[in-house]
Design a protein around this motif. Sequence first.
Motif, PDB file in Angstrom:
ATOM      1  N   ILE A  73       0.878  -1.181   0.000  1.00 27.20           N
ATOM      2  CA  ILE A  73       0.000   0.000   0.000  1.00 27.20           C
ATOM      3  C   ILE A  73       0.909   1.224   0.000  1.00 27.20           C
ATOM      4  N   ARG A  74       0.802   2.032  -1.042  1.00 31.11           N
ATOM      5  CA  ARG A  74       1.753   3.122  -1.249  1.00 31.11           C
ATOM      6  C   ARG A  74       1.213   4.470  -0.773  1.00 31.11           C
ATOM      7  N   VAL A  75       2.159   5.305  -0.341  1.00 31.28           N
ATOM      8  CA  VAL A  75       1.885   6.711  -0.098  1.00 31.28           C
ATOM      9  C   VAL A  75       1.312   7.332  -1.369  1.00 31.28           C
ATOM     10  N   ASP A  76       0.443   8.308  -1.198  1.00 32.79           N
ATOM     11  CA  ASP A  76      -0.035   9.078  -2.353  1.00 32.79           C
ATOM     12  C   ASP A  76      -0.025  10.556  -1.969  1.00 32.79           C
ATOM     13  N   PRO A  77      -0.386  11.451  -2.866  1.00 34.64           N
ATOM     14  CA  PRO A  77      -0.291  12.890  -2.543  1.00 34.64           C
ATOM     15  C   PRO A  77      -1.149  13.333  -1.363  1.00 34.64           C
ATOM     16  N   TYR A  78      -2.137  12.511  -0.961  1.00 33.36           N
ATOM     17  CA  TYR A  78      -3.084  12.933   0.061  1.00 33.36           C
ATOM     18  C   TYR A  78      -2.851  12.278   1.422  1.00 33.36           C
ATOM     19  N   GLU A  79      -2.143  11.162   1.448  1.00 32.82           N
ATOM     20  CA  GLU A  79      -1.962  10.470   2.720  1.00 32.82           C
ATOM     21  C   GLU A  79      -0.698   9.630   2.720  1.00 32.82           C
ATOM     22  N   GLU A  80      -0.066   9.557   3.897  1.00 35.04           N
ATOM     23  CA  GLU A  80       0.927   8.540   4.157  1.00 35.04           C
ATOM     24  C   GLU A  80       0.227   7.382   4.864  1.00 35.04           C
ATOM     25  N   ILE A  81       0.758   6.170   4.672  1.00 39.96           N
ATOM     26  CA  ILE A  81       0.121   4.960   5.185  1.00 39.96           C
ATOM     27  C   ILE A  81       0.831   4.563   6.471  1.00 39.96           C
ATOM     28  N   PHE A  82       0.266   4.976   7.598  1.00 43.83           N
ATOM     29  CA  PHE A  82       0.866   4.660   8.892  1.00 43.83           C
ATOM     30  C   PHE A  82       0.423   3.262   9.350  1.00 43.83           C
ATOM     31  N   SER A  83       0.750   2.912  10.579  1.00 48.10           N
ATOM     32  CA  SER A  83       0.615   1.535  11.053  1.00 48.10           C
ATOM     33  C   SER A  83      -0.834   1.074  11.133  1.00 48.10           C
ATOM     34  N   GLY A  84      -0.997  -0.257  11.184  1.00 56.23           N
ATOM     35  CA  GLY A  84      -2.321  -0.853  11.277  1.00 56.23           C
ATOM     36  C   GLY A  84      -2.239  -2.365  11.273  1.00 56.23           C
ATOM     37  N   SER A  85      -3.343  -3.008  10.923  1.00 51.61           N
ATOM     38  CA  SER A  85      -3.433  -4.465  11.003  1.00 51.61           C
ATOM     39  C   SER A  85      -4.243  -5.008   9.837  1.00 51.61           C
ATOM     40  N   ILE A  86      -4.250  -6.334   9.702  1.00 59.35           N
ATOM     41  CA  ILE A  86      -4.998  -7.001   8.643  1.00 59.35           C
ATOM     42  C   ILE A  86      -5.822  -8.122   9.257  1.00 59.35           C
ATOM     43  N   VAL A  87      -7.057  -8.256   8.784  1.00 64.36           N
ATOM     44  CA  VAL A  87      -7.916  -9.374   9.178  1.00 64.36           C
ATOM     45  C   VAL A  87      -8.383 -10.112   7.930  1.00 64.36           C
ATOM     46  N   PHE A  88      -8.670 -11.389   8.088  1.00 67.49           N
ATOM     47  CA  PHE A  88      -9.318 -12.170   7.036  1.00 67.49           C
ATOM     48  C   PHE A  88     -10.815 -12.112   7.287  1.00 67.49           C
ATOM     49  N   ASP A  89     -11.523 -11.435   6.416  1.00 66.13           N
ATOM     50  CA  ASP A  89     -12.973 -11.252   6.550  1.00 66.13           C
ATOM     51  C   ASP A  89     -13.671 -12.456   5.944  1.00 66.13           C
ATOM     52  N   ALA A  90     -13.613 -13.587   6.663  1.00 65.36           N
ATOM     53  CA  ALA A  90     -14.031 -14.876   6.118  1.00 65.36           C
ATOM     54  C   ALA A  90     -15.491 -14.896   5.683  1.00 65.36           C
ATOM     55  N   HIS A  91     -16.355 -14.120   6.347  1.00 63.35           N
ATOM     56  CA  HIS A  91     -17.778 -14.100   6.018  1.00 63.35           C
ATOM     57  C   HIS A  91     -18.155 -12.866   5.206  1.00 63.35           C
ATOM     58  N   ASN A  92     -17.151 -12.155   4.695  1.00 58.45           N
ATOM     59  CA  ASN A  92     -17.373 -10.967   3.862  1.00 58.45           C
ATOM     60  C   ASN A  92     -18.311  -9.974   4.541  1.00 58.45           C
ATOM     61  N   THR A  93     -18.105  -9.749   5.823  1.00 56.77           N
ATOM     62  CA  THR A  93     -18.951  -8.791   6.542  1.00 56.77           C
ATOM     63  C   THR A  93     -18.818  -7.380   5.979  1.00 56.77           C
ATOM     64  N   SER A  94     -17.659  -7.098   5.397  1.00 58.19           N
ATOM     65  CA  SER A  94     -17.400  -5.761   4.856  1.00 58.19           C
ATOM     66  C   SER A  94     -18.033  -5.539   3.497  1.00 58.19           C
ATOM     67  N   GLY A  95     -18.401  -6.628   2.822  1.00 57.50           N
ATOM     68  CA  GLY A  95     -18.909  -6.496   1.453  1.00 57.50           C
ATOM     69  C   GLY A  95     -17.837  -6.116   0.454  1.00 57.50           C
ATOM     70  N   LEU A  96     -16.572  -6.179   0.850  1.00 60.36           N
ATOM     71  CA  LEU A  96     -15.489  -5.797  -0.062  1.00 60.36           C
ATOM     72  C   LEU A  96     -15.006  -6.959  -0.915  1.00 60.36           C
TER      73      LEU A  96
END
Length: 505
Positions: A73-96
């Motif tokens: 995930i790259r920096v762009d003109p509007y934001e730097e990508i600071f720390s965070g985490s990743i989850v496996f959305d096994a049931h697609n709760t996010s709809g993504l």
Amino acid sequence: MNTQHTAVDTVRPVLHYTARNTWLNDPNGLIFHNGLYHLYYQNNPHGSTWGNMSWGHATSEDLFLWTEQDVAIRVDPYEEIFSGSIVFDAHNTSGLGTTLQPPLVAIYTSAYTKASPHSGLQAQSLAYSLDGGYTWEKYADNPVLNRSSANFRDPKVFRYDTGTESFWVMVAVEAVDHTVVLYRSEDLKAWQYLSSFGPANATGGIWECPDLFPLPVDGDPENFKWVLVVNLNPGGPNNGSAGQYFVGDFDGTTFTSHTTVTDGLQDPTRLSEYQWLDWGRDYYAAVSFNDVPDGRRIMVGWMNNWDYANETPTGPWRSQMALPREVELATVAGQPRLIQRPGAEMSTHFEPTPFHNSVALPIAEGTHPLEAEGPVLLLEAEFTAGTATEFGLIVRKGAAEGTRIGITPALGQLSIDRNNSGQVDFHSTFPSIDSAPIVETVGKYTLQVVVDHSSVEVFAQAGTVSLAELIFPLEESTGVSVYSLGGTATLEKLHIYAPKNPSWN
């Protein structure tokens, strides 16, 4: 290990991950998925000092041999990508994703630039991957959680299951307020505030990179406690960056600590009473993997210190990760405490050297070389105290240098002295003697020491105490010695292991 390691690069580690030719810091998005460990991390894809924050990416089958992947995930003109985490959305709760192709979802801090409508703020955003974590798309309606704060960051997200319901929990920080904030969500997009924790214990610097996870106490599945990790910079027990933890209960809404020593402002006279992940100078931003099989809890920290991080003498790469550590909770002196050891997979990369002592060896006053050497070694030592005021090991020893790992029984102290560890003059705060409390166990002191080109990590008394330190010795300084000061001691056992892969040396 970085797969691009070459013999010419004499300080690049083999067991500790480094980027090929760029800067790295905090581990991010740690997850086990589809048979691989994924390590994402703060990365400057354009240089070897901090800046242009993006998420780098590496993968491993065993936590120790890593393959660097493309920037995730790259920096762009509007934001730097600071720390965070990743989850496996096994049931697609996010709809993504879809039911048949559920997504990996990264929850990261958007550090907004002057070009953004959110200029100067930090808020939480999403990105998602449908190919197992190699390519990522930012969510169109970011940010998903905005407190209109300039210091709201570092979300760690996990799935919480009560038995009757389950939901996502986010643990983040208001960094300058020394406060951990908790939220819940059904879909990773809409977040509801739950509670806050802090200030408590160490507050000598900003709070960053929290984590929250359950562990059984003494392996008892009927007695789980929750561990809240909070990293801070500065304010560590030996100056600079460090990580602390609290043990208590979490009911899905509120974390209640049972190990708080001081509330509010830090009392500098009580630093030794706090629970530290590591007492060394170089262990920071430690967080744990999501979804590791068999319920194992494995943590990774950044092996550096903000006092001198941008100036360490390496290039074109700079900075490394600490060893992956398996953590457990055990009762120590009547209280639940973290036990930390290198991940078990590390042992598969070592074999015994010809020097494999199992007979008690008296140590006369002075320094005594052993018939073992190498820039990469695993040592397991057991000592008993005699009349010596201090005793221990010297690693990466050369004609005029060495790193001293010492035990001082009268002070109840374990220390690493890197004043003569090699190149130390690149920053005024780097030369140091850093110490931790150590308690004799059944008359013994035990050390597990991992030496890896430019680092030493010490795990004492079966993992109840740890110290992680960077060193930058000469290539030819590869000796190992035992020593005793002011009297005698006894080396009851010493097992020395060398890497199976000769190219690591």
